[in-house]
Enzyme design. Structure first.
Site, mmCIF file in Angstrom:
data_model
loop_
_atom_site.group_PDB
_atom_site.id
_atom_site.type_symbol
_atom_site.label_atom_id
_atom_site.label_comp_id
_atom_site.label_asym_id
_atom_site.label_seq_id
_atom_site.Cartn_x
_atom_site.Cartn_y
_atom_site.Cartn_z
ATOM 1 N N ARG A 101 0.891 -1.178 0.000
ATOM 2 C CA ARG A 101 0.000 0.000 0.000
ATOM 3 C C ARG A 101 0.918 1.214 0.000
ATOM 4 O O ARG A 101 1.543 1.546 1.019
ATOM 5 C CB ARG A 101 -0.908 -0.023 1.235
ATOM 6 N N HIS A 128 -6.450 0.975 -7.450
ATOM 7 C CA HIS A 128 -6.928 0.291 -6.243
ATOM 8 C C HIS A 128 -7.711 -0.943 -6.713
ATOM 9 O O HIS A 128 -8.935 -1.024 -6.570
ATOM 10 C CB HIS A 128 -7.815 1.221 -5.438
ATOM 11 N N GLN A 131 -10.160 -3.018 -4.360
ATOM 12 C CA GLN A 131 -11.411 -2.302 -4.102
ATOM 13 C C GLN A 131 -12.365 -2.466 -5.277
ATOM 14 O O GLN A 131 -13.559 -2.716 -5.100
ATOM 15 C CB GLN A 131 -11.125 -0.822 -3.866
ATOM 16 N N ASP A 223 -16.504 8.895 -3.676
ATOM 17 C CA ASP A 223 -15.260 8.763 -2.936
ATOM 18 C C ASP A 223 -14.912 10.149 -2.394
ATOM 19 O O ASP A 223 -15.505 11.160 -2.790
ATOM 20 C CB ASP A 223 -14.138 8.222 -3.830
ATOM 21 N N CYS A 263 -16.330 3.783 -1.178
ATOM 22 C CA CYS A 263 -15.233 2.872 -0.808
ATOM 23 C C CYS A 263 -14.725 3.103 0.611
ATOM 24 O O CYS A 263 -13.992 2.261 1.137
ATOM 25 C CB CYS A 263 -14.090 2.991 -1.812
ATOM 26 N N ARG A 291 -14.618 -6.762 0.610
ATOM 27 C CA ARG A 291 -13.167 -6.679 0.464
ATOM 28 C C ARG A 291 -12.525 -7.955 1.027
ATOM 29 O O ARG A 291 -11.588 -8.507 0.456
ATOM 30 C CB ARG A 291 -12.621 -5.457 1.212
#
Length: 304
Positions: A101, A128, A131, A223, A263, A291
């Site tokens: 990450r 991502h 996601q 988002d 998200c 997830r």
């Protein structure tokens, strides 16, 4: 499946479908997979703080019978205290898989270049992918199909959108994007998605009009307007994104029975109101849960 899971464009439609099918079975039959990755180890190299990504990967690996190790910025200092190449080569001797990450996507690419074990992109400034996979799984779970579903993404053309756009188009959804002028998605990825849309029969539309994007949509996606690392742009962004809020008025334009996705983390009162994210239309917590299941499927595909 390829050695790594870095971006959606590198994942074939057949592989996406295989991951989604496996996710469905893992979610339904958790006990069946409790020893699937017994003896396997996963390292989490995080340059950014995390809630969902860290917890879902750690718990997911444990539920598969493996072991997960969190390696934060202070432990590794990847690219600073220690070169990315050295980190990759050393950790490959200890671990079976790495989740990275990072701030820069190039760090994920370089890590994967030198690592002898699979590298999963847990988030970078470009993409991502985990996601996005959880998002499309959640939509399929909700509607039972992809064809004919219109997804409206309203807000910043960021890493989440880059991955979501490709994933949704690959499986045959229609995608409408509305961003303020100057905040469009990555141009290269957008045109890649345009090309994929011709093959899948999907429609991909980009505008600066949130109402046009939301009108008749099945799913509306939000988002944050200010992501980690963009704090110095907060005042400017809040002003320029003001008309892109997902609120009750905007949701009235959507199709009856539409859903809302985010998200997370959400800045309530900015990109989305409490009344929307807490409404019956919200499937935000479903996508957060998924997830876990999707990432378990990805781990199994890479390591089994």
């Amino acid at each position: 499946m390829k050695k790594d899971f870095q971006t959606i464009d590198e994942v074939s439609i057949a592989e996406i479908e295989a991951i989604l099918e496996l996710t469905k079975d893992i979610k339904k039959n958790r006990a069946r997979y409790v020893e699937t990755l017994k003896g396997k180890s996963l390292g989490l190299i995080f340059q950014k703080p995390s809630n969902r990504t860290r917890v879902s990967f750690e718990i997911g690996m444990v539920q598969l019978g493996g072991y997960a190790l969190y390696l934060g910025p202070k432990e590794i200092g990847m690219g600073g205290r220690e070169s990315i190449k050295d980190v990759a080569c050393v950790l490959s001797r200890y671990l079976n898989c790495i989740v990275a990450r990072t701030f820069k996507h190039e760090d994920v690419v370089e890590l994967a270049k030198y690592a002898q074990v699979p590298v999963i992109n847990g988030l970078s400034d470009l993409a991502h992918p985990c996601q996005a996979m959880a998002d499309i799984f959640t939509i399929k779970e909700k509607y039972g199909k992809f064809k004919g579903i219109t997804l409206a993404y309203i807000g910043d053309g960021n890493n989440v959108l880059n991955s979501l756009m490709l994933a949704a188009i690959k499986v045959g959804m229609n995608v409408r994007i509305a961003t303020p002028n100057g905040y469009e998605p990555n141009q290269k990825i957008y045109w890649m998605a345009k090309g994929l849309a011709k093959k899948s029969g999907s429609k991909l539309e980009l505008s600066n009009d949130p109402k046009e994007a939301a009108r008749g949509a099945d799913v509306v996606y939000a988002d944050v307007w200010v992501s980690m690392g963009q704090e110095n742009e907060t005042k400017k962004r809040l002003k320029e994104f003001k008309s892109f809020q997902i609120n009750d008025a905007l949701m009235k334009l959507t199709k009856k029975g539409s859903s809302v996705m985010h998200c997370l983390p959400a800045h309530r009162g900015q990109e989305i109101t409490d009344s929307v994210i807490d409404s019956k239309s919200s499937i935000v917590y479903d996508q957060a849960e998924n997830r876990l299941h999707v990432q378990k499927a990805i781990l199994v595909r890479l390591l089994k």
